[in-house]
Every structure is written in structure tokens, then in C-alpha cells.
Design a protein around this motif. Structure first.
Motif, PDB file in Angstrom:
ATOM      1  N   SER A 356       0.827  -1.212   0.000  1.00  0.00           N
ATOM      2  CA  SER A 356       0.000   0.000   0.000  1.00  0.00           C
ATOM      3  C   SER A 356       0.856   1.255   0.000  1.00  0.00           C
ATOM      4  CB  SER A 356      -0.931   0.000   1.214  1.00  0.00           C
ATOM      5  OG  SER A 356      -1.848  -1.074   1.153  1.00  0.00           O
ATOM      6  N   GLU A 375       5.063  15.421   4.181  1.00  0.00           N
ATOM      7  CA  GLU A 375       3.888  14.727   4.715  1.00  0.00           C
ATOM      8  C   GLU A 375       4.247  13.354   5.262  1.00  0.00           C
ATOM      9  OE1 GLU A 375       1.175  15.965   5.345  1.00  0.00           O
ATOM     10  OE2 GLU A 375       0.821  17.652   4.000  1.00  0.00           O
ATOM     11  N   THR A 379       3.743  12.323   9.167  1.00  0.00           N
ATOM     12  CA  THR A 379       2.932  11.168   9.552  1.00  0.00           C
ATOM     13  C   THR A 379       3.732  10.206  10.413  1.00  0.00           C
ATOM     14  OG1 THR A 379       1.793  11.382   7.425  1.00  0.00           O
ATOM     15  CG2 THR A 379       1.385   9.383   8.693  1.00  0.00           C
ATOM     16  N   GLN A 431      -3.051   1.797  10.677  1.00  0.00           N
ATOM     17  CA  GLN A 431      -3.435   3.180  10.942  1.00  0.00           C
ATOM     18  C   GLN A 431      -2.478   4.160  10.264  1.00  0.00           C
ATOM     19  OE1 GLN A 431      -3.525   3.379  15.204  1.00  0.00           O
ATOM     20  NE2 GLN A 431      -5.275   1.974  15.375  1.00  0.00           N
ATOM     21  N   ASP A 434      -3.298   4.285   6.510  1.00  0.00           N
ATOM     22  CA  ASP A 434      -4.527   5.063   6.293  1.00  0.00           C
ATOM     23  C   ASP A 434      -4.269   6.561   6.425  1.00  0.00           C
ATOM     24  OD1 ASP A 434      -6.013   2.819   5.812  1.00  0.00           O
ATOM     25  OD2 ASP A 434      -6.812   2.659   7.859  1.00  0.00           O
ATOM     26  N   ALA A 435      -3.510   6.934   7.457  1.00  0.00           N
ATOM     27  CA  ALA A 435      -3.211   8.349   7.673  1.00  0.00           C
ATOM     28  C   ALA A 435      -2.377   8.917   6.523  1.00  0.00           C
ATOM     29  CB  ALA A 435      -2.473   8.537   8.999  1.00  0.00           C
ATOM     30  N   ARG A 437      -2.238   7.735   3.463  1.00  0.00           N
ATOM     31  CA  ARG A 437      -3.064   7.757   2.247  1.00  0.00           C
ATOM     32  C   ARG A 437      -3.906   9.041   2.198  1.00  0.00           C
ATOM     33  NH1 ARG A 437      -5.439   3.378   2.935  1.00  0.00           N
ATOM     34  NH2 ARG A 437      -4.263   2.078   1.468  1.00  0.00           N
ATOM     35  N   LYS A 438      -4.526   9.385   3.312  1.00  0.00           N
ATOM     36  CA  LYS A 438      -5.357  10.579   3.350  1.00  0.00           C
ATOM     37  C   LYS A 438      -4.545  11.820   3.021  1.00  0.00           C
ATOM     38  CE  LYS A 438      -8.645   8.676   6.700  1.00  0.00           C
ATOM     39  NZ  LYS A 438      -9.129   8.721   8.109  1.00  0.00           N
ATOM     40  N   ARG A 439      -3.336  11.897   3.546  1.00  0.00           N
ATOM     41  CA  ARG A 439      -2.507  13.079   3.319  1.00  0.00           C
ATOM     42  C   ARG A 439      -2.010  13.137   1.879  1.00  0.00           C
ATOM     43  NH1 ARG A 439      -0.134  12.895   9.193  1.00  0.00           N
ATOM     44  NH2 ARG A 439      -1.511  14.445  10.131  1.00  0.00           N
ATOM     45  N   GLU A 441      -3.487  11.712  -0.733  1.00  0.00           N
ATOM     46  CA  GLU A 441      -4.650  11.998  -1.587  1.00  0.00           C
ATOM     47  C   GLU A 441      -5.040  13.467  -1.498  1.00  0.00           C
ATOM     48  OE1 GLU A 441      -7.561   9.214  -0.279  1.00  0.00           O
ATOM     49  OE2 GLU A 441      -6.768   7.557  -1.500  1.00  0.00           O
ATOM     50  N   SER A 442      -4.950  14.026  -0.305  1.00  0.00           N
ATOM     51  CA  SER A 442      -5.246  15.450  -0.136  1.00  0.00           C
ATOM     52  C   SER A 442      -4.231  16.295  -0.898  1.00  0.00           C
ATOM     53  CB  SER A 442      -5.214  15.820   1.350  1.00  0.00           C
ATOM     54  OG  SER A 442      -5.371  17.206   1.533  1.00  0.00           O
ATOM     55  N   ARG A 445      -5.104  16.163  -4.596  1.00  0.00           N
ATOM     56  CA  ARG A 445      -6.247  17.030  -4.934  1.00  0.00           C
ATOM     57  C   ARG A 445      -5.839  18.488  -4.996  1.00  0.00           C
ATOM     58  NH1 ARG A 445      -9.025  13.440  -1.464  1.00  0.00           N
ATOM     59  NH2 ARG A 445      -8.776  14.902   0.268  1.00  0.00           N
TER      60      ARG A 445
END
Length: 452
Positions: A356, A375, A379, A431, A434-435, A437-439, A441-442, A445
Motif C-alpha cells: 500500500s 507529509e 505522519t 493506521q 490510512d493516515a 493515504r489521506k494526506r 490523496e489530499s 487534490r
């Protein structure tokens, strides 16, 4: 026989205590053994003080006027290859009234690491084919020699005599007649049960180097064996040295003693052997016997597996960091074959986290590397407050396209001192992914919006 430690000790004793006046040729010869060729006696004596004061550990035991002294390279300083240092592997010399009299134990010379030591570089030795090759038995070197003060065969380790051991880094010496070293005790009990002493008694004056294999490999640094543990250990003969100084190969030694030796490997070019062993999980290294034209001093070259120590950390210590390193290197499938089902299942979780994280980073555009490195570091520090992670190092690896270096660095920090047997370890990994990935992806964007 010309054990270099003995030659130097005898030379210095004669000069300092017997009024010996050596020729320039003799001075130069000793200087070469000490790694500093010179015709000046004062320079040789200064070099002797430097070498024996900094690099050599000399540990002695015996009686009033007679003692045995064991010489080994100090573990406090990095090894340096020069003629004398090659014999600092447990050489034992008999002293009478402080005068060096004879060599009573002359173990195998120091093995040099292929491709990792400048003395045996790939460029110089890659095309060399050794006479013999064996798999390393991951245990403790044990020297068997006839002890003239006790009148019997005795074992010693590479670092201490039979009556010595270390307790929390401090050397402890017991009475000379006693066996205080746990590894020597185990070897002694095995020798008694296997009637090995009667075999050795035919070889008085020889030195036989063995390796003691335990239930857990030496690379994981297990505690001392207990006395009753000796049946869980096994002795292998490595090499024999006769009174003339000639060193025999593994095969020759096994035939001489009619005793077990390490498993042999078909000889081929060192470069090919290194390629074979470098990713093995079940072999610590290969040892190669290279002829030099000197029967007393062949070149013993060690070709090491980079993966084995990590694999043993997983198998015996359930080390999550080591598992992640091997998974990133593409060895997860092989690793699961050598561990039990519970650990194999945990490795599945590590593989998922590695894959991942790898995919997240592979999808980054070049203009995102700097922000992504920041990032990633942010993290990581949220999950490991004490993390030492540099964004510049991460950004450099991303720019070079070395995503795996980033993944390995990040997971090694996160999993430091973590166990695969603890469910919290895998939960933390999940965890973290996931954290991150969110950063990421943000971040993606934000970059798309800026482009628009």
C-alpha cells in the motif's frame, strides 16, 4: 611454524630482556608483521606498544611461574588487516617467568569479508575459484589444544581461556583447573559423550578449530547456555593445523578426525558464490579456502548473506522491523516458509502495508516530491515521536525513483523494537498507512486544483 603473534612477542622479549641486537633485516621483518615496515628498531618497538596497547586483548591464566596467554583482536576497535592481526583469533602462547616459550594453540586465521573488505574486493577476487567452500555454521568458535600445564586436551573460545567468562561485559576468571566458560563446558561435555578426547589425543601438538552450534543462532546473541543444555548443542570440526603450521581444509580435517564438518558447497568463482548466498535466508555465509602458495596462511574469505541476520531476527525474535526489510526486498514469500503459521500471518499484514505504501508513493508526480516528503515525515513522527527522519533524504530518494528506499526507511523507523506477536503492531501499521493515504490523496487534490 611461524605464528606471527609469537614471533613478535619473542622478538620484543629478546630485545628488551636479553640484550638481543637484531639486524636491519630482522627488524624490518617484524615491522612488516606489525603492519609498519621499517629498519629502525625504535619505530618497531613503538609500533608494538601501539598495536598491543590498542588492538590486542591478551588474557592470561596459570600458575606462579608458568601461564598461558590468549591473544585476540579487541572488540572495542574496528578490525584492521595486517599480517599479525590475521593471527589474533585465539592464539595461545605458553610463558615461563614472563618469557614466551611456545605456541600451544594456533587457530584458523581471520576470515576477510568478500566485497565488504578492501582487502578482498570484487574487482580483485571476483574471478578467483577457491579450493574448497563450506556453509557457515552459525555458532561459536571453539579451539581444542593440548594444555601442557594441565596435561590434557582443553577447549578455549576465540576470546577467553576455559576458566574465563564475561559477566555484563566484565571479565571473570576462576581457578585455572576449573571450566568456567559456558561454551567450553558444553564443548567438553559433548567431547566426553562422543569420545572425542581419545581421537584428539592422537594429535598432540596440533590445534583443532571447531564451531559450536546451538539451538538458537549466534547472530541473535542468545544468553549463555546452561550446563544441562549441552545436549541441545553440536560440535563441528572446522580446520586442523599440524605442528609444522600447515592448515588443513574442512574436508581434510573431517577425514583426519573422522568427525562431522560443515556442509560443503561446490567451488566456483567467488562472484558467482556471492550472488548465490547474498539473498539466502537459511545460510549466514559461505567460507572459501583460497590457496596462496603458503600452506600455513591460505586466504579464508567469507561471503555473507545480507538477508540471513534479518531472517533470524524474525524467526527467533519475532522482529517486525526485520520482517519489513525483507518484505521490501522481495523476500516475504521465502520468509514465511521458515516461520510458524502465526508469524507468517503477521508477515501477511506487513506485506499489505508495504504494498500500500509503495503504491501511494509510486503514483506521485515529480512536482509533489518535496511536499510528499514533508507529509511522510509528519505522519511518521505522529506515530513515533522520537523518530529521526529527514525530509531531504526522503525527497532525494523519491527524485531518484527509489521508492523502496523510502518505504524501507519509514517502516524501519515505525517498527523499531516492535514484535510481530503483538496485535498493536499490525494495527499501528494499518493506521499509519490510512493516515498517509489521506494526506497523499489530499496533496494530490490540491495539486489538481492548482493546475485548474
Amino acid at each position: 611454524m611461524a605464528n606471527r603473534v609469537y614471533v613478535v612477542e619473542k622478538f620484543v622479549y629478546r630485545v628488551l630482556h636479553e640484550g638481543f641486537e637484531p639486524s636491519e633485516e630482522e627488524v624490518r621483518s617484524v615491522g612488516e608483521l606489525l603492519g609498519q615496515p621499517t629498519k629502525k628498531l625504535s619505530v618497531v618497538l613503538d609500533r608494538y606498544k601501539q598495536v598491543f596497547g590498542r588492538y590486542v586483548e591478551k588474557r592470561c591464566a596459570g600458575f606462579d611461574h608458568e601461564k598461558l596467554c590468549l591473544y585476540t583482536w579487541s572488540q572495542k576497535v574496528p578490525f584492521k588487516a595486517f599480517p599479525l592481526s590475521m593471527h589474533l583469533t585465539g592464539t595461545i602462547i605458553l610463558f615461563k617467568d614472563d618469557k614466551p616459550v611456545e605456541v600451544v594453540a594456533y587457530p584458523i586465521p581471520k576470515a576477510l569479508s568478500y566485497a565488504k573488505s578492501s582487502d578482498v574486493s570484487e574487482e580483485k577476487f571476483g574471478f578467483v575459484t577457491p579450493r574448497e567452500v563450506s556453509k557457515r555454521v552459525d555458532g561459536w568458535q571453539i579451539t581444542a589444544y593440548y594444555n601442557p600445564l594441565l596435561g590434557k586436551w582443553v577447549f578455549a573460545t576465540r576470546y577467553v581461556l576455559h576458566n574465563m567468562y564475561f559477566d555484563r561485559g566484565k571479565l571473570v576468571s576462576e581457578p585455572f583447573e576449573s571450566i568456567a566458560n559456558p561454551y567450553v563446558y558444553v564443548a567438553h561435555r559433548i567431547a566426553e559423550e562422543e569420545n572425542l578426547y581419545s581421537v584428539l589425543d592422537k594429535f598432540r601438538g596440533w590445534t583443532i578449530t571447531f564451531v559450536l552450534e546451538g539451538p538458537e543462532p549466534a547472530v541473535t546473541k542468545p544468553p549463555y547456555p546452561l550446563g544441562d543444555d549441552y545436549r541441545r548443542y553440536k560440535l563441528y570440526a572446522l580446520m586442523a593445523r599440524d605442528p609444522s603450521g600447515k592448515l588443513y581444509t574442512w574436508r581434510e580435517t573431517g577425514e583426519l578426525l573422522n568427525y562431522r564438518v560443515p556442509e560443503s558447497v561446490e567451488p566456483k568463482k567467488l562472484s558467482d558464490l556471492y550472488r548465490d548466498v547474498s539473498r539466502k535466508l537459511d545460510v549466514r555465509s559461505y567460507f572459501a579456502y583460497v590457496d596462496t602458495g603458503d600452506l600455513e596462511n591460505p586466504l579464508i574469505i567469507e561471503l555473507e548473506s545480507d538477508a540471513y541476520p534479518e531472517a533470524m531476527n524474525v524467526k527467533y525474535l519475532n522482529n517486525a522491523k526485520s520482517a519489513a526489510i525483507l518484505v521490501v526486498d522481495g523476500l516475504g514469500h521465502e520468509l514465511k516458509k521458515i516461520v510458524d503459521q502465526r508469524i507468517a500471518s503477521a508477515i501477511d499484514g506487513v506485506e499489505a502495508a508495504v504494498e500500500s505504501t509503495r503504491k501511494l508513493l509510486q503514483n506521485l508526480r515529480e512536482d509533489m516530491y518535496s511536499s510528499a516528503a514533508w507529509e511522510i515525515a509528519r505522519t511518521v513522527t505522529e506515530f513515533r515521536e522520537d523518530a529521526d527522519i529527514k525530509t531531504g533524504e526522503l525527497e532525494k530518494a523519491l527524485k531518484e525513483g527509489n521508492v523502496d528506499r523510502v518505504v524501507k526507511k519509514v517502516l524501519a523507523i515505525l517498527l523499531e523494537n516492535k514484535s510481530l506477536t503483538t496485535i498493536d503492531t499490525l494495527e499501528m501499521l494499518s493506521q499509519f498507512v490510512d493516515a498517509l493515504r489521506k494526506r497523499i490523496e489530499s496533496l494530490t487534490r490540491e495539486n489538481i486544483e492548482q493546475i485548474r
